[in-house]
Design a protein around this motif. Sequence first.
Motif, PDB file in Angstrom:
ATOM      1  N   GLY A  88       0.749  -1.300   0.222  1.00  0.00           N
ATOM      2  CA  GLY A  88       0.055   0.004   0.023  1.00  0.00           C
ATOM      3  C   GLY A  88       0.861   1.253   0.080  1.00  0.00           C
ATOM      4  O   GLY A  88       0.213   2.370  -0.230  1.00  0.00           O
ATOM      5  N   LYS A  89       2.123   0.954   0.041  1.00  0.00           N
ATOM      6  CA  LYS A  89       2.970   2.300   0.137  1.00  0.00           C
ATOM      7  C   LYS A  89       3.578   2.604  -1.233  1.00  0.00           C
ATOM      8  O   LYS A  89       3.966   1.477  -1.710  1.00  0.00           O
ATOM      9  CB  LYS A  89       4.002   2.270   1.311  1.00  0.00           C
ATOM     10  N   ILE A  90       3.787   3.926  -1.572  1.00  0.00           N
ATOM     11  CA  ILE A  90       4.323   4.205  -2.757  1.00  0.00           C
ATOM     12  C   ILE A  90       5.776   4.116  -2.667  1.00  0.00           C
ATOM     13  O   ILE A  90       6.631   4.683  -1.985  1.00  0.00           O
ATOM     14  CB  ILE A  90       4.028   5.585  -3.246  1.00  0.00           C
ATOM     15  N   PRO A  91       6.287   3.183  -3.585  1.00  0.00           N
ATOM     16  CA  PRO A  91       7.920   2.989  -3.792  1.00  0.00           C
ATOM     17  C   PRO A  91       8.652   4.245  -4.238  1.00  0.00           C
ATOM     18  O   PRO A  91       8.066   5.155  -5.194  1.00  0.00           O
ATOM     19  CB  PRO A  91       8.159   1.710  -4.427  1.00  0.00           C
ATOM     20  N   ALA A  92       9.831   4.476  -3.857  1.00  0.00           N
ATOM     21  CA  ALA A  92      10.954   5.696  -4.416  1.00  0.00           C
ATOM     22  C   ALA A  92      10.703   5.493  -5.738  1.00  0.00           C
ATOM     23  O   ALA A  92      10.954   6.705  -6.465  1.00  0.00           O
ATOM     24  CB  ALA A  92      12.054   5.567  -3.557  1.00  0.00           C
ATOM     25  N   SER A  93      10.821   4.459  -6.472  1.00  0.00           N
ATOM     26  CA  SER A  93      11.042   4.256  -7.785  1.00  0.00           C
ATOM     27  C   SER A  93       9.732   4.797  -8.511  1.00  0.00           C
ATOM     28  O   SER A  93      10.001   5.342  -9.786  1.00  0.00           O
ATOM     29  CB  SER A  93      10.997   2.788  -8.365  1.00  0.00           C
ATOM     30  N   ALA A  94       8.726   5.229  -7.933  1.00  0.00           N
ATOM     31  CA  ALA A  94       7.511   5.725  -8.628  1.00  0.00           C
ATOM     32  C   ALA A  94       7.361   7.210  -8.618  1.00  0.00           C
ATOM     33  O   ALA A  94       6.945   7.650  -9.609  1.00  0.00           O
ATOM     34  CB  ALA A  94       6.308   5.318  -7.794  1.00  0.00           C
ATOM     35  N   ARG A  95       8.724   7.918  -8.205  1.00  0.00           N
ATOM     36  CA  ARG A  95       8.420   9.360  -7.871  1.00  0.00           C
ATOM     37  C   ARG A  95       8.625  10.012  -9.410  1.00  0.00           C
ATOM     38  O   ARG A  95       8.094  10.870  -9.571  1.00  0.00           O
ATOM     39  CB  ARG A  95       9.781   9.636  -6.848  1.00  0.00           C
ATOM     40  N   GLU A  96       9.564   9.427 -10.104  1.00  0.00           N
ATOM     41  CA  GLU A  96       9.694  10.073 -11.483  1.00  0.00           C
ATOM     42  C   GLU A  96       8.313  10.173 -12.232  1.00  0.00           C
ATOM     43  O   GLU A  96       8.028  11.017 -13.136  1.00  0.00           O
ATOM     44  CB  GLU A  96      10.913   9.330 -12.245  1.00  0.00           C
ATOM     45  N   TYR A  97       7.667   9.061 -12.311  1.00  0.00           N
ATOM     46  CA  TYR A  97       6.489   8.841 -13.037  1.00  0.00           C
ATOM     47  C   TYR A  97       5.379   9.829 -12.631  1.00  0.00           C
ATOM     48  O   TYR A  97       4.584  10.424 -13.208  1.00  0.00           O
ATOM     49  CB  TYR A  97       5.898   7.556 -12.792  1.00  0.00           C
ATOM     50  N   LEU A  98       5.024   9.674 -11.201  1.00  0.00           N
ATOM     51  CA  LEU A  98       4.291  10.841 -10.467  1.00  0.00           C
ATOM     52  C   LEU A  98       4.698  12.477 -10.830  1.00  0.00           C
ATOM     53  O   LEU A  98       3.899  13.253 -11.049  1.00  0.00           O
ATOM     54  CB  LEU A  98       4.188  10.535  -9.006  1.00  0.00           C
TER      55      LEU A  98
END
Length: 146
Positions: A88-98
Motif C-alpha cells: 500500500g505504500k508508494i515506492p521511491a521508484s514511482a517518484r519520477e512517474y508521479l
Amino acid sequence: MSKIIFLGAAGFVLLMLFGAFLTAVILLLKNLLVKDEINIISMILKGHNVSIADLNRHMLNNTPTKDDLGVLSGYFVGNFTIPAKNEGKIPASAREYLDFISLYVASTNSDAKIIASFNRGLKTKNPDYSSEIDEIESKGIKARKG
C-alpha cells in the motif's frame, strides 16, 4: 607613460576577447541543449524509446504545445506503468512517474480536455494509483491557475 597605456589597452583587448569567447561558448552550449530537448517529441514520433527521465527533463525545460502534450501523454500511457505499491505504500521508484504526471497537469498548455483524457488513460493502466492521480491532478490545476 605610453608603456602603461599600451599595457592597459592590450589588457582591455584581451578581456574583450575572453568575454566574446565565453559568450560564444555559452550560446553554443545553449543551442545544443535546446536542440536536444526539441528532439524528444520527434524521437517519440519516429518510434524511438525515450526514458521517463527524458520526459521529465523535457517538461522542465520546455513549454509543450497542446499537440506535444498529446504525443507525450500517449507515449507515457503506452510505454510506462507506475511501479507497483509495496504493501500500500508508494515506492521511491514511482517518484519520477508521479513527477511527470504533475508536470504534465501543471503545464500552461494543458486544459480540462487534455487532462481528463490523460487521467482516464493513467487510471486504466494504473488503477492502484487512482487517488494519487486525482490528487496530483487537483494540485497541478491549482498550480497552473496560481
